[in-house]
Structures are given as C-alpha cells and as structure tokens.
Design an enzyme around this catalytic site. Structure first.
Site, PDB file in Angstrom:
ATOM      1  N   ASN A  91      43.775  40.583  41.363  1.00  0.00           N
ATOM      2  CA  ASN A  91      43.442  41.980  41.643  1.00  0.00           C
ATOM      3  C   ASN A  91      44.263  42.919  40.776  1.00  0.00           C
ATOM      4  OD1 ASN A  91      41.801  40.898  43.579  1.00  0.00           O
ATOM      5  ND2 ASN A  91      43.214  41.290  45.266  1.00  0.00           N
ATOM      6  N   HIS A 108      45.198  39.709  35.870  1.00  0.00           N
ATOM      7  CA  HIS A 108      44.138  40.457  35.164  1.00  0.00           C
ATOM      8  C   HIS A 108      44.522  41.901  34.889  1.00  0.00           C
ATOM      9  CE1 HIS A 108      41.094  37.316  36.839  1.00  0.00           C
ATOM     10  NE2 HIS A 108      41.837  36.840  35.858  1.00  0.00           N
ATOM     11  N   GLY A 175      40.536  35.075  49.514  1.00  0.00           N
ATOM     12  CA  GLY A 175      39.557  36.062  49.049  1.00  0.00           C
ATOM     13  C   GLY A 175      39.189  35.989  47.592  1.00  0.00           C
ATOM     14  N   THR A 176      38.900  34.775  47.091  1.00  0.00           N
ATOM     15  CA  THR A 176      38.410  34.660  45.724  1.00  0.00           C
ATOM     16  C   THR A 176      37.300  33.619  45.690  1.00  0.00           C
ATOM     17  OG1 THR A 176      38.947  34.033  43.440  1.00  0.00           O
ATOM     18  CG2 THR A 176      40.294  33.052  45.167  1.00  0.00           C
TER      19      THR A 176
END
Ligand code: APR
Length: 228
Positions: A91, A108, A175-176
């Site tokens: 995130n 990222h 959560g990916t």
C-alpha cells in the site's frame, strides 16, 4: 533474562485499508475498474501523459486525507508491545504509520511523497493543503513525479523485504489478492518453521500450511490475536 521478542512480519495489501474507505484495485468497483492501469500507473503511461498520472495521484491523495487508520491497522501497531513487528506493505497510503507502526517497508512507494525527476534520491513529503502536483510543479528546484513504483519499474525494496521474511517466526498476510509480483512471491521465502496466516474475506489460493482467516482485516486481526 532478555526475553527476545518473536519476529512478527505482516504482508499487507489494499484490503488492509478497505475498512478505512480506501478502494482496493481488483474488487468490484475497484480502482482498476475505473482507471486504465497502464495509463495512470505505468512508466509508459507517465511518459505518454504525465499530467493524467499527476491528476490520478492527486485524486488518491485527496481520498487519503479523508481516511483514518482502521482497527486492523491499530491492532497491528499494538502488537509491537509483545513482538518485534515489521510491516511490509504494497500500500502507498500512510495508514500503518498513522496507526503507530514503527517499522514499515513500502514496496510500491508512498502516496504523500514525490521525488525529483532528475535525482531519485531527492524525496519530498507533501503536506496537507499542498498535495496537488502537475508536470510543471517545481520543488527545491526540481520537477517532480509521484514517489510510486509504477508498473514496468523495479521494486527496490524487495531485497530487504525478502531478508525480513526469511527471519520471521510468524508471517501474517492481510488483504492482498497475491497477483502482483514480486510482492506476491514473498510468502515463498518463509522459513519452514514459520507460522503462516492469511486474513482475507475472499482469499486467493495459498499453500495448505497457511492458516486462512476468512474475515476482514479488523475482525481477522482479533481472531489472529486469539490464536497467537
Ligand atoms: N479486509 C481484508 N481484505 C479485504 C477487505 C477487507 N475489508 N476487502 C477486500 N479485501 C481483499 C480482497 O479480497 C483482495 O484479496 O483485499 C484484496 C485486494 O486485492 P487487490 O485489489 O488486488 O489489492 P492488492 O493485492 O494490494 O494489489 C497489489 O496491485 O495494482 C497494484 O500496486 C498495486 O499494490 C497494488 C498491487
């Protein structure tokens, strides 16, 4: 006696911030449903139309300023009391920081930062009230770009992330969709003795040794804490 804390490593994705109101990428109504990813988040797209890319990240910064860390972020941060916690996140939001986590790797990039186009070592934090950038923006004498790893670009933090994962006693994926590499490969570097968990209401297929908690980030973190 110095009770060495166990190393607890979180690998988080967009679902970690979903309960904060930040859209994920590949769920229904996800970001990539409304924006062509190769136009707004790739190196080619930035070269082709930098104005559009600046506008896309300006919009995401505005969304982020309206968001707060959720209970899942806070529970991750609170575990630093009992564990040596590292957060490796895909995130670009700053919600883990704002929840109090202290050791964070952004694979990222970071939404609230930009960097000089002609010197990638010059990174600048944007402050509320001045979050919009354009191809004409000048900071410290430099034209700038989002401090984001675009598609088609290398992920410079992947090596340190692999080292941290290799040393982990416990790894928790949250959560990916595990479809973007090299981030998605990190779980493969877990030591054979590490305990592995995956919190996601709609989990991707993972090796059977991973304990899947089919819940959202906040409820899933509560169940994880009971299991630790
Ligand atoms: N709690 C936990 N997980 C959730 C929640 C929630 N409340 N809501 C959705 N999820 C899960 C979805 O089930 C899905 O598995 O979050 C995941 C979101 O997947 P993606 O949208 O693909 O996001 P992510 O895996 O982080 O994408 C990876 O792709 O576009 C690039 O750079 C971008 O970092 C991003 C990368």
């Amino acid at each position: 006696m110095d009770t060495k804390k166990k190393k607890l490593v979180f690998l988080t994705g967009a679902g970690m911030s979903a309960e904060s109101g930040i859209r994920t990428f590949r769920d229904s109504n996800g970001l990539w449903e409304n924006y062509p990813v190769m136009d707004v988040a790739s190196a080619d797209g930035f070269a082709r139309n930098p104005k559009l890319v600046h506008q896309f990240y300006n919009m995401r910064r505005a969304d982020l300023l309206k968001a707060e860390p959720n209970e899942g972020h806070r529970l991750v941060a609170q575990l630093e009391k009992d564990y040596d916690v590292y957060v490796i996140t895909q995130n670009v939001d700053n919600l883990h920081e704002r929840a109090g986590s202290s050791k964070i790797i952004h694979l990222h990039g970071e939404l609230m930062k930009v960097r000089a186009l002609d010197d990638e070592s010059k990174v600048y934090e944007l402050k509320a009230g001045a979050i919009e950038t354009t191809p004409e923006t000048i900071i410290d004498g430099h034209h700038v770009r989002p401090h984001i790893v675009f598609f088609q670009e290398a992920v410079p933090m992947i090596e340190p992330a692999i080292e941290i994962v290799q040393q982990a006693d416990i790894i928790v994926v949250i959560g990916t969709s595990l479809v973007v590499y090299p981030a998605a490969s990190l779980l493969n570097f877990a030591s054979p003795t590490a305990q592995l968990f995956y919190i996601d209401p709609n989990p991707a297929i993972v090796p059977s040794r991973v304990t899947v908690i089919k819940k959202g980030a906040s409820e899933g973190m509560k169940e994880l804490i009971e299991r630790l």
